[in-house]
Design an enzyme around this catalytic site. Structure first.
Site, PDB file in Angstrom:
ATOM      1  N   GLY A   1      65.210  52.798  46.481  1.00 26.46           N
ATOM      2  CA  GLY A   1      64.871  52.981  45.067  1.00 26.46           C
ATOM      3  C   GLY A   1      64.665  51.665  44.347  1.00 26.46           C
TER       4      GLY A   1
ATOM      5  N   HIS B   1      56.965  48.255  47.173  1.00 31.75           N
ATOM      6  CA  HIS B   1      57.137  49.622  47.691  1.00 31.75           C
ATOM      7  C   HIS B   1      55.842  50.418  47.524  1.00 31.75           C
ATOM      8  CE1 HIS B   1      61.491  48.805  46.500  1.00 31.75           C
ATOM      9  NE2 HIS B   1      61.582  49.100  47.777  1.00 31.75           N
TER      10      HIS B   1
ATOM     11  N   GLN C   1      75.234  49.868  54.714  1.00 30.33           N
ATOM     12  CA  GLN C   1      74.595  48.582  54.987  1.00 30.33           C
ATOM     13  C   GLN C   1      75.029  47.489  54.012  1.00 30.33           C
ATOM     14  OE1 GLN C   1      70.498  50.318  54.307  1.00 30.33           O
ATOM     15  NE2 GLN C   1      70.068  48.262  53.596  1.00 30.33           N
TER      16      GLN C   1
ATOM     17  N   LYS D   1      58.828  41.350  54.197  1.00 32.52           N
ATOM     18  CA  LYS D   1      59.845  40.522  53.547  1.00 32.52           C
ATOM     19  C   LYS D   1      61.166  40.609  54.301  1.00 32.52           C
ATOM     20  CE  LYS D   1      62.081  41.130  49.404  1.00 32.52           C
ATOM     21  NZ  LYS D   1      63.450  40.902  49.764  1.00 32.52           N
TER      22      LYS D   1
ATOM     23  N   VAL E   1      54.536  41.509  49.059  1.00 28.66           N
ATOM     24  CA  VAL E   1      53.819  41.427  47.777  1.00 28.66           C
ATOM     25  C   VAL E   1      54.603  40.462  46.887  1.00 28.66           C
ATOM     26  CG1 VAL E   1      52.987  42.727  45.771  1.00 28.66           C
ATOM     27  CG2 VAL E   1      52.993  43.795  48.026  1.00 28.66           C
TER      28      VAL E   1
ATOM     29  N   SER F   1      61.221  42.187  44.808  1.00 26.55           N
ATOM     30  CA  SER F   1      62.467  42.719  45.355  1.00 26.55           C
ATOM     31  C   SER F   1      63.156  43.527  44.262  1.00 26.55           C
ATOM     32  CB  SER F   1      63.376  41.553  45.770  1.00 26.55           C
ATOM     33  OG  SER F   1      64.712  41.994  45.893  1.00 26.55           O
TER      34      SER F   1
HETATM   35  O1  PAF Z   1      64.757  47.946  53.238  1.00 24.41           O
HETATM   36  C1  PAF Z   1      65.461  48.793  52.662  1.00 24.41           C
HETATM   37  O2  PAF Z   1      65.258  49.123  51.501  1.00 24.41           O
HETATM   38  C2  PAF Z   1      66.609  49.450  53.408  1.00 24.41           C
HETATM   39  O3  PAF Z   1      67.229  48.557  54.268  1.00 24.41           O
HETATM   40  C3  PAF Z   1      66.188  50.724  54.174  1.00 24.41           C
HETATM   41  C4  PAF Z   1      65.189  50.414  55.272  1.00 24.41           C
HETATM   42  C5  PAF Z   1      65.588  51.722  53.194  1.00 24.41           C
HETATM   43  C6  PAF Z   1      67.414  51.371  54.827  1.00 24.41           C
HETATM   44  O4  PAF Z   1      68.378  51.728  53.873  1.00 24.41           O
END
Ligand code: PAF
Length: 285
Positions: A31, A37, A61, A149, A176, A185
């Protein structure tokens, strides 16, 4: 645009496309969407019959709770953007849906994760591997789109896809950038005006290093100069600035561009704290 919240709904909605031979493109995101994106979405719309964007801030993560809590969440805005881009489905699960039980599996990516991000964020790539595997199982995409990136993330996911024989093709899309060069980002929106200015040091240092290397300067000389550039800025802390082989991520120690293997691709990779925002970037040579 339809919103899917559960694994069950995903199967229900998406299997019908697979059954008639239509391809599914997945754009996995956390998001706080930006142009980077949307560029992935555009590529998916071009290549795939059906585009699914997942939005899930994956707790496994984050090796730092404060970072997880501060991660920007802008779901309403994100949905409007995705709708305007003609996305077919958004997969928007909650944490219980993705982790009905604590994941005990540990993914070990060997030497791919003992360097760069992996060295500084223990457990990060385990969490990425687990959530991306889950997304691949749930959505069953033919194509999955990732930004360049996150160079190390791409290498890790590629390894995982090959090791576990996922039937998905990875499509890697160039970074980008803002008009001044800052890589887009989700974290950029947390930069205050002074930090936003300082954040340019990542891109500018990589451009400087690339040009100097191509002009014949040694890597040893350059590394000192780069460290100095970062040290001069208030509230900026360089975490790493490395030259790697793009495909293997092996750190390059050769001192001079004439020592480089002409058959290989190379990239500069960097990470730094700007204020309390951690940014990463990379630049192909
Ligand atoms: O790059 C990201 O935004 C995240 O690491 C991903 C690939 C959506 C996994 O949570």
């Amino acid at each position: 645009m339809k919103i899917i919240k559960t694994k069950h709904q995903a199967k229900d909605q998406l299997l019908k496309y697979k059954n008639v031979g239509k391809s599914i493109g997945l754009v996995p995101t956390m998001g706080a969407l930006h142009e980077g994106h949307l560029n992935l979405v555009e590529k998916s719309k071009y290549h795939s019959d059906v585009t699914v964007v997942s939005i899930f801030v994956n707790p496994t993560q984050f090796n730092n709770l404060a970072d997880l809590e501060k991660y920007p969440r802008t779901v309403e805005e994100d949905l409007k953007l995705l709708e305007s881009k003609g996305v077919d489905y958004v997969f928007l699960p909650d944490v219980e849906e993705m982790y009905p039980q604590e994941a005990k599996l540990k993914m070990d990516f060997g030497d791919l994760e003992t360097i760069l991000e992996g060295a500084l964020r223990p457990g990060h790539f385990n969490g990425v591997g687990i959530v991306v595997s889950k997304l691949f199982h749930i959505i069953n995409p033919d194509y999955a789109y990732f930004g360049q990136k996150d160079l190390q993330q791409v290498a890790i996911i590629r390894q995982m896809v090959n090791d576990l024989s996922f039937g998905v093709e990875l499509v890697v899309v160039p970074t980008v950038r803002e008009a001044d060069g800052l890589a887009m980002s989700s974290r950029n929106r947390r930069l205050n005006p002074a930090d936003r200015k300082n954040a340019l040091v990542l891109y500018e240092s990589m451009v400087f290093a690339k040009n100097e290397l191509l002009a014949g300067r040694t890597w040893f000389e350059l590394k000192d100069k780069i460290q100095h550039k970062f040290n001069q800025l208030d509230g900026v802390k360089l975490e790493y600035f490395e030259l790697v082989e793009t495909d293997t991520l092996n750190i390059v120690v050769e001192q001079h561009i004439t020592d480089f293997d002409q058959g290989k691709k190379y990239s500069l990779c960097t990470a730094a704290f700007v204020g309390d925002v951690r940014l990463i970037d990379n630049l192909p040579i």
